[in-house]
Design an enzyme around this catalytic site. Structure first.
Site, PDB file in Angstrom:
ATOM      1  N   ASN A 154      32.363  28.140  13.946  1.00 47.98           N
ATOM      2  CA  ASN A 154      33.722  28.177  13.414  1.00 47.98           C
ATOM      3  C   ASN A 154      34.124  29.631  13.183  1.00 47.98           C
ATOM      4  O   ASN A 154      33.585  30.299  12.297  1.00 47.98           O
ATOM      5  CB  ASN A 154      33.784  27.423  12.075  1.00 47.98           C
ATOM      6  CG  ASN A 154      33.732  25.924  12.262  1.00 47.98           C
ATOM      7  OD1 ASN A 154      34.720  25.305  12.621  1.00 47.98           O
ATOM      8  ND2 ASN A 154      32.561  25.336  12.026  1.00 47.98           N
ATOM      9  N   LEU A 186      35.149  19.294   5.231  1.00 45.01           N
ATOM     10  CA  LEU A 186      35.920  18.760   6.352  1.00 45.01           C
ATOM     11  C   LEU A 186      35.062  17.976   7.340  1.00 45.01           C
ATOM     12  O   LEU A 186      33.948  18.388   7.679  1.00 45.01           O
ATOM     13  CB  LEU A 186      36.604  19.893   7.112  1.00 45.01           C
ATOM     14  CG  LEU A 186      37.683  20.680   6.381  1.00 45.01           C
ATOM     15  CD1 LEU A 186      38.303  21.694   7.317  1.00 45.01           C
ATOM     16  CD2 LEU A 186      38.744  19.767   5.816  1.00 45.01           C
ATOM     17  N   HIS A 242      30.815  16.501  11.315  1.00 47.59           N
ATOM     18  CA  HIS A 242      31.169  17.455  10.265  1.00 47.59           C
ATOM     19  C   HIS A 242      31.691  18.742  10.887  1.00 47.59           C
ATOM     20  O   HIS A 242      31.161  19.233  11.885  1.00 47.59           O
ATOM     21  CB  HIS A 242      29.964  17.760   9.379  1.00 47.59           C
ATOM     22  CG  HIS A 242      30.348  18.308   8.053  1.00 47.59           C
ATOM     23  ND1 HIS A 242      30.709  19.619   7.873  1.00 47.59           N
ATOM     24  CD2 HIS A 242      30.477  17.715   6.835  1.00 47.59           C
ATOM     25  CE1 HIS A 242      31.028  19.823   6.600  1.00 47.59           C
ATOM     26  NE2 HIS A 242      30.896  18.675   5.956  1.00 47.59           N
ATOM     27  N   HIS A 243      32.774  19.273  10.276  1.00 48.90           N
ATOM     28  CA  HIS A 243      33.452  20.438  10.865  1.00 48.90           C
ATOM     29  C   HIS A 243      32.581  21.686  10.846  1.00 48.90           C
ATOM     30  O   HIS A 243      32.850  22.648  11.585  1.00 48.90           O
ATOM     31  CB  HIS A 243      34.755  20.705  10.110  1.00 48.90           C
ATOM     32  CG  HIS A 243      35.901  21.080  11.003  1.00 48.90           C
ATOM     33  ND1 HIS A 243      35.789  22.057  11.973  1.00 48.90           N
ATOM     34  CD2 HIS A 243      37.173  20.624  11.093  1.00 48.90           C
ATOM     35  CE1 HIS A 243      36.943  22.190  12.594  1.00 48.90           C
ATOM     36  NE2 HIS A 243      37.785  21.325  12.093  1.00 48.90           N
ATOM     37  N   SER A 244      31.535  21.719  10.029  1.00 49.40           N
ATOM     38  CA  SER A 244      30.656  22.884  10.010  1.00 49.40           C
ATOM     39  C   SER A 244      29.913  23.053  11.334  1.00 49.40           C
ATOM     40  O   SER A 244      29.399  24.134  11.631  1.00 49.40           O
ATOM     41  CB  SER A 244      29.635  22.759   8.872  1.00 49.40           C
ATOM     42  OG  SER A 244      28.846  21.596   9.023  1.00 49.40           O
TER      43      SER A 244
END
Length: 486
Positions: free
Chosen positions: A332, A24, A135-137
């Protein structure tokens, strides 16, 4: 504070976000009132954003273990100012195409996982645009939004942080009457029973979605096994937040109820027109009369990602960047909720809002999203990251879209040395063709869509249908008399 070369273990969710099945990235368009001074922009980023440990670390893997490794960051490798013709034809289309191309370009894993592209062309909503690709990380959307505004300042007071919406807590009232105490006791018991019941329902729906239950095939549903890395087109519309607040007050609902109801109404309107064209053998016919061409009993569901960690305040993040320490407030920590959407054409548009409120009231009593997180974490511990990624990807693959509503600052702000006009976030990298974001900023609401053009060839029409649905609901509210509001 981590020094250059030191490492910090990556969280399970950060590792999950890196898996090929679930890779993601966030794309956010930041519009500005003026042309962006690239040198000033980079200087402000150097002084703020780069102090955040995640924005100055790379994700490394050693012997199957992932960790964040602090590194020296050259802002020139992350912020790109394009040399563009300010008088080009169709600047709106250029910015959209640029963002679309970014969604088809993989991140460079040898440097921190973020980049900013400065586009100094005048569009319909701004004099310039900065496209953020993150980046979603690196963090969930709510935390990243709070971070972005921890880097911003008030327009008239460059030394002050902006005002950010916060939930109001009601003062507790001490009740001494025995009868009232008993009523509260039985009310508590009933609430516990409802929580258990709705949680069980959500767990059942989550497990069923993993293995058995798929959404109906519609013009906006990705086929089973659809590629998660397909390019998305990102479009948005800016509407008046006061219209949403008017509906909220009149119907005694939340802003989230309103935007969810608007989303259901807008998608119903869009699909109705698509099905009418299909019924007319592809003829370009617009459904002017609103006749119902929708198939009956369409199963169409949305995933909603809940942040399980208390969101850090802007001041917390500002202090964190000053000390360059995370202190456990970042990352997250998310759970997935599945929302059934009833797709139909209704005579009374207010029904969409009342239906959305009823659904959200039930979800607020459920612990299903926390259970979903525990299931994901347990799967990762027992079977590894690939199994957890495949499980999470299955939930998105078997549903149709993702819905999100994020609150922004209550006032206009100065972000990285420039007066911000709007914020239009989106995300890509999962096996769905559509994501609908609602982002508030000052006195406006930005409706932002990320769409796979193979399935949704005209995302502008979907945006227009969402705006039209909001207008229809507002008009219906204004026609109500005083008795109807009760």
């Amino acid at each position: 504070m981590l020094k250059e070369g030191e490492e910090e273990p990556a969280s399970p969710s950060a590792r999950l976000m890196q898996a090929p099945q679930f890779n993601l990235c966030i794309i956010s368009a930041m519009g500005y009132y003026t042309k962006i001074d690239a040198n000033l922009y980079k200087k402000c980023i150097q002084q703020t954003l780069l102090k955040h440990p995640r924005f100055s670390s790379i994700l490394v893997t050693n012997n199957g273990k992932c960790s964040w490794k602090r590194t020296k960051v050259d802002v020139e490798n992350h912020v790109f100012a394009m040399d563009l013709d300010p008088d080009m034809d169709s600047p709106d289309k250029f910015v959209e195409n640029y963002a679309t191309n970014l969604s088809g370009t993989p991140m460079d894993l040898t440097k921190p996982l973020w980049e900013i592209h400065i586009l100094n062309v005048k569009t319909s909503d701004a004099s310039s645009t900065a496209l953020f690709k993150i980046h979603h990380s690196m963090g969930d959307g709510v935390s990243l939004m709070a971070l972005c505004h921890a880097c911003s300042r008030k327009i008239n007071d460059p030394d002050s942080l902006p005002v950010f919406p916060s939930s109001e807590k009601q003062n507790r009232v001490v009740i001494s009457d025995r009868g009232l105490i008993m009523n509260r006791f039985w009310g508590f018991v009933w609430t516990v029973m409802l929580v258990a019941f709705y949680t069980l329902m959500d767990i059942t729906a989550f497990i069923a979605t993993l293995w058995l239950v798929r959404d109906a095939k519609t013009p906006i549903k990705v086929e089973h096994g659809g590629a998660p890395q397909s390019q998305k087109r990102f479009v948005h519309r800016v509407v008046n937040l006061d219209d949403v607040k008017l509906i909220k007050t009149a119907l005694n609902v939340s802003i989230n109820d309103v935007v969810l109801g608007v989303t259901e109404a807008g998608i119903s309107r869009y699909l109705n027109a698509r099905y009418e064209k299909i019924n007319e053998n592809g003829a370009e016919i617009i459904n002017i009369n609103g006749a119902n061409s929708l198939p009956k009993s369409l199963r169409l569901r949305s995933t909603v990602v809940f942040n399980l960690r208390p969101s850090p305040t802007i001041k917390d993040l500002a202090d964190m960047m000053e000390k360059e320490e995370l202190k456990g407030m970042w990352g997250n920590l998310i759970g997935i909720v599945i929302l059934p959407l009833k797709i139909d054409m209704l005579d009374n548009p207010l029904t969409y809002i009342r239906r959305a409120k009823s659904m959200m009231d039930r979800k607020k009593l459920s612990l299903g999203h926390k259970c979903a997180f525990l299931v994901m974490k347990l799967t990762m511990s027992l079977f590894g990251i690939k199994a957890a990624a495949a499980m999470t990807s299955a939930v998105f693959r078997n549903t149709t879209l993702t819905f999100s509503n994020v609150m922004g600052p209550k006032e206009e702000v100065n972000l990285f040395g420039h007066h911000l006009s709007y914020i239009a976030p989106s995300v890509y990298g999962f096996p769905q063709s559509l994501v609908v974001h609602h982002q508030s900023y000052a006195d406006r609401l930005i409706i932002s869509i990320g769409a796979d053009e193979k399935l949704i060839p005209n995302p502008y029409q979907l945006c227009d249908d969402l705006v039209k649905s909001l207008q229809n609901i507002k008009e219906a509210v204004m026609k109500l008399d005083g008795n109807s509001l009760c």
